[in-house]
Scaffold this active site. Sequence first.
Site, mmCIF file in Angstrom:
data_model
loop_
_atom_site.group_PDB
_atom_site.id
_atom_site.type_symbol
_atom_site.label_atom_id
_atom_site.label_comp_id
_atom_site.label_asym_id
_atom_site.label_seq_id
_atom_site.Cartn_x
_atom_site.Cartn_y
_atom_site.Cartn_z
ATOM 1 N N TYR A 14 -7.885 -7.120 7.513
ATOM 2 C CA TYR A 14 -6.823 -7.353 8.485
ATOM 3 C C TYR A 14 -7.268 -8.330 9.565
ATOM 4 C CZ TYR A 14 -4.830 -3.134 6.440
ATOM 5 O OH TYR A 14 -4.331 -2.209 5.563
ATOM 6 N N ASP A 65 -5.523 8.324 4.864
ATOM 7 C CA ASP A 65 -6.731 8.377 5.688
ATOM 8 C C ASP A 65 -6.426 8.432 7.182
ATOM 9 O OD1 ASP A 65 -5.639 5.787 5.347
ATOM 10 O OD2 ASP A 65 -7.492 4.849 6.020
ATOM 11 N N LYS A 119 -6.656 -5.550 0.073
ATOM 12 C CA LYS A 119 -5.440 -5.024 0.686
ATOM 13 C C LYS A 119 -5.266 -5.742 2.018
ATOM 14 C CE LYS A 119 -3.511 -1.030 3.096
ATOM 15 N NZ LYS A 119 -3.829 0.281 3.710
#
Length: 271
Positions: A153, A33, A184
Amino acid sequence: MKMFNNIKNTGKLIRLERIFDKKSEKTVIIPMDHGVSSGPVAGLKDMRTAINSVAEGGANSVLVHKGIVRHGHRGYGKDIGLIIHLSAGTGVSPDPNEKVIVTSVEEAIRMGADAVSVHVNMGAPTDCQMYQDLGKIAETCEYWGMPLIAMMYPRGEKITDEKDPEFVAHAARLGAELGADIIKTNYTGDIDSFKDVVKGCPAPIIIAGGAKSTDAEYLQMVKDSIEAGGAGVASGRNVFQHKDVIGITKATAMVVHENADVEEALKVIKK
């Protein structure tokens, strides 16, 4: 698959079997991406070649934006799963950590997606909007039986270290609390601290591939994360920018699915 025993939605379970190995119950995902955030980076100028290479190497799935699906669709060779990324933001934006939703779950379904993903930067100025987006998409995914991967994140002014175990554990738990099926996030750097991250998150965790590194360093990180209880890896630049894309993909799959030693996996990479 045992790790998804808490999921009762049949549609989600069927799709998850397309992006996870049924024997190892783990996955090798290749995110592609980067064209939105960074432009046509090395390794992703020819998307069809990039996708073909990781498919032949044994990756379980690629992760792309909606506009790339038609350019990378494979009508031959090994099957490879399709994850469509719903979030976007560029590196030249006033706030590169801001991610907005540019694709709907319904659109991803029409394109044949096996899962969708959403990017959230915990600690960014606009993080509350990203949390709201994730929560709403989780509801839509549940309705349609679509697996949801949350890229969680820790990034922002108060984040002193993006790999700090406390920040990573918080980000991972946040994604699970808001309804993601798979998380993730960053690897913390050592097995013991990552074990704590995994223990504190009810959803399976796959690690980001991280910055470009040597083959041995990269594969050791993957192996350590699996030993700590991780469910696989989503690796971009360490794979698609490699001089032997098929080989490094094979090596990654060996470590993730076969519990191969790093030294053994390195042998399949062309020098």
